[in-house]
Scaffold this active site. Structure first.
Site, short mmCIF file in Angstrom:
data_model
loop_
_atom_site.label_atom_id
_atom_site.label_comp_id
_atom_site.label_asym_id
_atom_site.label_seq_id
_atom_site.Cartn_x
_atom_site.Cartn_y
_atom_site.Cartn_z
N ASP A 170 -7.00 18.36 -14.87
CA ASP A 170 -7.35 17.02 -15.32
C ASP A 170 -6.96 16.95 -16.80
OD1 ASP A 170 -8.59 14.71 -16.31
OD2 ASP A 170 -10.25 14.85 -14.89
N LYS A 187 -7.92 5.78 -19.48
CA LYS A 187 -8.21 6.28 -20.83
C LYS A 187 -6.96 6.15 -21.71
CE LYS A 187 -11.97 7.08 -18.61
NZ LYS A 187 -12.34 8.34 -18.02
N ARG A 224 0.85 -1.19 0.00
CA ARG A 224 0.00 0.00 0.00
C ARG A 224 0.89 1.24 0.00
NH1 ARG A 224 -1.44 1.97 4.61
NH2 ARG A 224 -2.05 -0.01 5.53
N TYR A 238 -16.01 16.59 -15.81
CA TYR A 238 -16.40 15.18 -15.84
C TYR A 238 -17.51 14.95 -14.80
CZ TYR A 238 -15.96 10.14 -15.33
OH TYR A 238 -16.22 8.79 -15.27
C1 LIG Z 1 -12.88 8.79 -16.77
C2 LIG Z 1 -12.53 10.12 -16.26
C3 LIG Z 1 -12.34 10.35 -14.88
C4 LIG Z 1 -12.56 9.27 -13.85
O1 LIG Z 1 -11.66 8.22 -13.97
P1 LIG Z 1 -11.94 6.67 -13.59
O2 LIG Z 1 -10.69 6.00 -13.98
O3 LIG Z 1 -13.15 6.24 -14.37
O4 LIG Z 1 -12.21 6.62 -12.12
C5 LIG Z 1 -11.96 11.62 -14.49
N1 LIG Z 1 -11.80 12.62 -15.38
C6 LIG Z 1 -12.00 12.44 -16.69
C7 LIG Z 1 -11.80 13.59 -17.62
C8 LIG Z 1 -12.38 11.20 -17.18
O5 LIG Z 1 -12.57 11.04 -18.50
#
Ligand SMILES: *Cc1c(COP(=O)(O)O)cnc(C)c1O
Length: 391
Positions: free
Chosen positions: A173, A198, A49, A101
């Site tokens: 982000d 992603k 962890r 998001y």
């Molecule tokens: C998918 C996404 C998230 C969240 O991520 P997870 O891996 O699904 O928890 C946050 N910000 C953006 C822009 C995203 O596309």
């Protein structure tokens, strides 16, 4: 080590780091714990962890690609975002965009309703909203650029300059572009966050996240919080993500090329009511995108003409786009934000964010460009036959 470009860093990270057998690819360490070398002699890692060798290679790779000093690998993108909110005190103000998001907005609203911090949701393209937001001396400003799903672009450097006047941190982000196409820390941001689910992993088979810090003390604080809150990512996920990153530079090139081929055809098609892509010269923030991004990416949104029958026909005619949430994988995906990715927003919030029922978001994959273009055009032509049927 010799100076290296992002492409080289993405491919070579951790290569030949194994000292035991000289394995070319870094091994996967699944062990949860590590023995002491002797009484009072801990080794580099003790418990997974807190730290894991495989996760550590991934963290170093992403810190380097984002030009940060350190990175924390988390179990999901949402846990990465949760980690950042843990920096805030109950009387700190967090400024976020109204079109961020959906899951992030839900988290921010939930935590602020429990008194964890004070939330200010604004339209970040509104100059007046910015003036009021800065006057309230926020502790943290959240940016998501390009935004989801309308691909609005925010000028990171301009926001950093505003933030500096009140000592606010800026977190970006960067999920939609990956570090290959945008590096917010180089533009002055303090924190970069990704859903590595992603583009970074890129194969739609791992859920994960990362928080990159621009500065040492902030990085140590985030590390401590991730261990304390238990948000760290798993070793096997880190291994797969690291493997995904090796082709990130190649993938991003093909995503962008394919997206541009599709945009070209969508611009000319009468069934498209509105088209959103930062690479288009008439995109409202095209000049900012050109200045701060290294490319325009593989995400496209557009509004289809006609009503629900037109939309359904379009979706059912497509062969090479899977109707599914998420984005950034090698395979092409399509989402209808109003009923899929953004359904946690109420109708009014959707309307304010410009999300109409006929808005379609494409995550353009790396298949053959002409196949994808032909598929889209065939489906648009089919949809056109339903214009006026239920509009
Ligand atoms: C998918 C996404 C998230 C969240 O991520 P997870 O891996 O699904 O928890 C946050 N910000 C953006 C822009 C995203 O596309």
């Amino acid at each position: 080590m010799a100076q290296r470009q992002s492409t080289t860093a993405a491919v070579r990270n951790g290569i030949e780091s194994d000292t035991q057998y000289g394995a070319v690819v870094p091994p996967l360490y699944l062990s949860t714990n590590y023995s002491f070398d002797g009484h009072k002699i801990p080794r580099e890692f003790d418990y997974s962890r807190s730290g894991n060798p495989t996760r550590s290679v991934l963290a170093n790779t992403l810190a380097e690609l984002e030009q940060g000093v350190s990175a924390v690998i988390t179990s999901t993108g949402m846990s990465a975002i949760t980690l950042i909110t843990a920096l805030l005190d109950h009387n700190d103000v967090l400024v976020v965009p109204h079109d961020c998001y959906g899951g992030s907005l839900r988290l921010f609203k939930h935590l602020s309703s429990k008194g964890h911090f004070i939330l200010n949701v604004i339209d970040q393209t509104d100059k007046f909203a910015w003036e009021n937001a800065i006057a309230a001396k926020p502790a943290l400003i959240w940016l998501e650029t390009p935004s989801n799903p309308l691909l609005r672009v925010v000028d990171i450097k301009a926001v950093v300059n505003k933030a500096k006047t009140v000592n606010a941190l800026v977190a970006v982000d960067n999920t939609f572009l990956s570090p290959l196409l945008q590096q917010p820390i180089a533009l002055g941001a303090d924190i970069v966050v990704h859903s590595t689910t992603k583009y970074i992993n890129g194969h739609s088979d791992v859920v994960g996240g990362v928080v990159v810090a621009a500065e040492k003390e902030l990085g140590e604080q985030l590390d401590w919080l991730a261990n304390t809150l238990g948000l760290s990512g798993g070793a096997f996920d880190a291994y797969l993500t690291l493997r995904g990153i090796r082709t990130l530079p190649l993938r991003m090139k093909q995503h962008e090329y394919n997206a541009q081929c599709i945009v070209e055809r969508l611009t000319a098609h009468p069934q498209v009511a509105k088209l959103y892509y930062p690479g288009l010269p008439d995109h409202p923030e095209h000049e900012i995108a050109k200045k701060q991004q290294l490319g325009f990416g593989g995400m496209i949104s557009f509004e289809l003409k006609g009503g629900e029958a037109s939309l359904v026909t379009f979706l059912e005619t497509l062969s090479f786009f899977s109707v599914a949430e998420s984005l950034g994988g090698v395979e092409s995906l399509l989402a209808v934000p109003a009923t899929m990715t953004h359904r946690s927003m109420d109708d009014e919030a959707q309307q304010r964010a410009g999300i109409s029922p006929n808005l379609i978001r494409l995550s353009v994959g790396i298949e053959d460009a002409q196949d994808l273009v032909n598929d889209i055009v065939t489906a648009l032509d089919a949809a056109a036959r339903y214009n006026g049927v239920d509009a």
